[in-house]
Design a protein around this motif. Structure first.
Motif, PDB file in Angstrom:
ATOM      1  N   UNK A  82      25.762  39.826  13.795  1.00 42.70           N
ATOM      2  CA  UNK A  82      24.424  39.266  13.661  1.00 42.70           C
ATOM      3  C   UNK A  82      24.496  37.862  13.062  1.00 42.70           C
ATOM      4  N   UNK A  83      24.022  36.877  13.821  1.00 42.59           N
ATOM      5  CA  UNK A  83      23.893  35.521  13.296  1.00 42.59           C
ATOM      6  C   UNK A  83      22.554  35.424  12.571  1.00 42.59           C
ATOM      7  N   UNK A  84      22.581  34.862  11.374  1.00 48.48           N
ATOM      8  CA  UNK A  84      21.380  34.810  10.541  1.00 48.48           C
ATOM      9  C   UNK A  84      20.751  33.421  10.597  1.00 48.48           C
ATOM     10  N   UNK A  85      19.451  33.386  10.869  1.00 49.73           N
ATOM     11  CA  UNK A  85      18.720  32.121  10.931  1.00 49.73           C
ATOM     12  C   UNK A  85      17.424  32.223  10.131  1.00 49.73           C
ATOM     13  N   UNK A  86      17.121  31.151   9.407  1.00 51.49           N
ATOM     14  CA  UNK A  86      15.840  31.035   8.718  1.00 51.49           C
ATOM     15  C   UNK A  86      14.883  30.324   9.667  1.00 51.49           C
ATOM     16  N   UNK A  87      13.720  30.906   9.876  1.00 54.44           N
ATOM     17  CA  UNK A  87      12.793  30.349  10.863  1.00 54.44           C
ATOM     18  C   UNK A  87      11.460  29.932  10.216  1.00 54.44           C
ATOM     19  N   UNK A  88      10.706  29.173  10.996  1.00 52.90           N
ATOM     20  CA  UNK A  88       9.348  28.747  10.616  1.00 52.90           C
ATOM     21  C   UNK A  88       9.324  27.900   9.342  1.00 52.90           C
ATOM     22  N   UNK A 110      21.743  39.829  18.899  1.00 47.99           N
ATOM     23  CA  UNK A 110      22.733  39.204  18.035  1.00 47.99           C
ATOM     24  C   UNK A 110      22.160  38.384  16.877  1.00 47.99           C
ATOM     25  N   UNK A 111      20.859  38.269  16.801  1.00 44.60           N
ATOM     26  CA  UNK A 111      20.261  37.353  15.822  1.00 44.60           C
ATOM     27  C   UNK A 111      19.387  38.106  14.820  1.00 44.60           C
ATOM     28  N   UNK A 112      19.533  37.714  13.560  1.00 43.10           N
ATOM     29  CA  UNK A 112      18.682  38.247  12.490  1.00 43.10           C
ATOM     30  C   UNK A 112      17.928  37.069  11.874  1.00 43.10           C
ATOM     31  N   UNK A 113      16.617  37.163  11.835  1.00 41.23           N
ATOM     32  CA  UNK A 113      15.815  36.049  11.326  1.00 41.23           C
ATOM     33  C   UNK A 113      15.090  36.429  10.040  1.00 41.23           C
TER      34      UNK A 113
END
Length: 271
Positions: free
Chosen positions: A110-116, A260-263
């Motif tokens: 899981x790739x982690x991204x901070x959004x908004x 694959x993505x965790x936000x």
């Protein structure tokens, strides 16, 4: 040509790395497999300069999960890709090296991204310790520009599209107009634009502790992509226009987001 810069890469392997022809052939096969996977998902606009860690991670995962390759085979693919991307970075064919965080097959799926984070730009300008380059990069990403486009962007291109008066004033105050009335957004001491985003990323990366998210041009671009995809109010047409990508890329990013993505939502750190 089966992958970008194939002939130059093979010459590099032969002359600089002094590898055996059989080793070069195996590496070329691995890279071709990756490029076919990537280009098939992205479409005709696929660019080697836009390959991210997530793309390579997803490719390796597909080898293991769908092709049922053993770990040592997957690691050989990774080793060949590392050699290829080192070559691309060393000779300036890509702006940044996407493989720093991959270590064999022991990777977090899981790739982690901070959004908004986009609506908080004005607030971020109040953080005095924050580098102005960080605000400039985030503002350009927020307007939908891709990292390679930002390298040659002029300040007026950005200012003309900024509607927030506080953010616009900040950008103007933190721009050096001594050599040019319309300088590059990121200019060297001589007034030229940077050839790659390496130096820019070196400046903005330390601000990650102040903002609470990874800060490189490509990480910011992907966090913006997943911010837009997470908005249920946007139609496909609006998403395609905002991100400036083809439908095939949109489907690819949506698949990545599901698998694959965790936000996590951006939260401005309290002083």
């Amino acid at each position: 040509m089966t992958f970008p810069y194939e002939q130059k890469f093979q010459t590099y392997c032969k002359q600089k790395k002094q590898l055996a022809p059989s080793t070069i052939a195996l590496a070329a096969k691995s890279i071709t497999t990756f490029w076919n996977y990537y280009a098939t998902n992205i479409g005709p606009n696929a660019s080697i300069n836009e390959v991210t860690t997530s793309d390579i991670r997803n490719f390796l995962d597909s080898l293991e999960q769908k092709m049922h390759f053993k770990s040592n085979t997957v690691n050989k693919y990774l080793s060949h890709l590392k050699m290829y991307f080192v070559f691309l970075a060393e000779y300036g064919f890509i702006n940044s090296y996407p493989l720093f965080t991959l270590r064999g097959n022991k990777f977090d799926r899981k790739q982690k991204y901070v959004i908004n984070w986009m609506s908080h730009l004005s607030e971020l300008t109040q953080i005095t310790k924050l580098h102005s380059e960080t605000i400039k990069m985030m503002a350009a990403i927020f307007l939908g520009y891709k990292p390679d486009e930002i390298l040659t962007m002029r300040i007026n291109t950005l200012l003309d599209q900024i509607t927030d008066s506080q953010l616009k004033k900040y950008l103007q105050v933190h721009t050096d107009y001594s050599q040019d009335a319309n300088p590059y957004l990121f200019a060297t001491k001589s007034g030229d634009h940077y050839a790659s985003d390496f130096n820019i990323n070196q400046k903005i990366a330390p601000d990650r502790d102040l903002i609470g998210m990874q800060l490189t041009s490509h990480k910011l671009r992907m966090s913006f992509v997943y911010s837009i995809l997470s908005n249920p109010k946007l139609s496909d047409e609006e998403i395609l226009k905002t991100l400036r990508i083809p439908l095939k890329s949109l489907n690819y990013y949506r698949k990545n987001m599901m698998l694959y993505v965790e936000t996590t939502e951006f939260k401005l750190a309290q002083p």
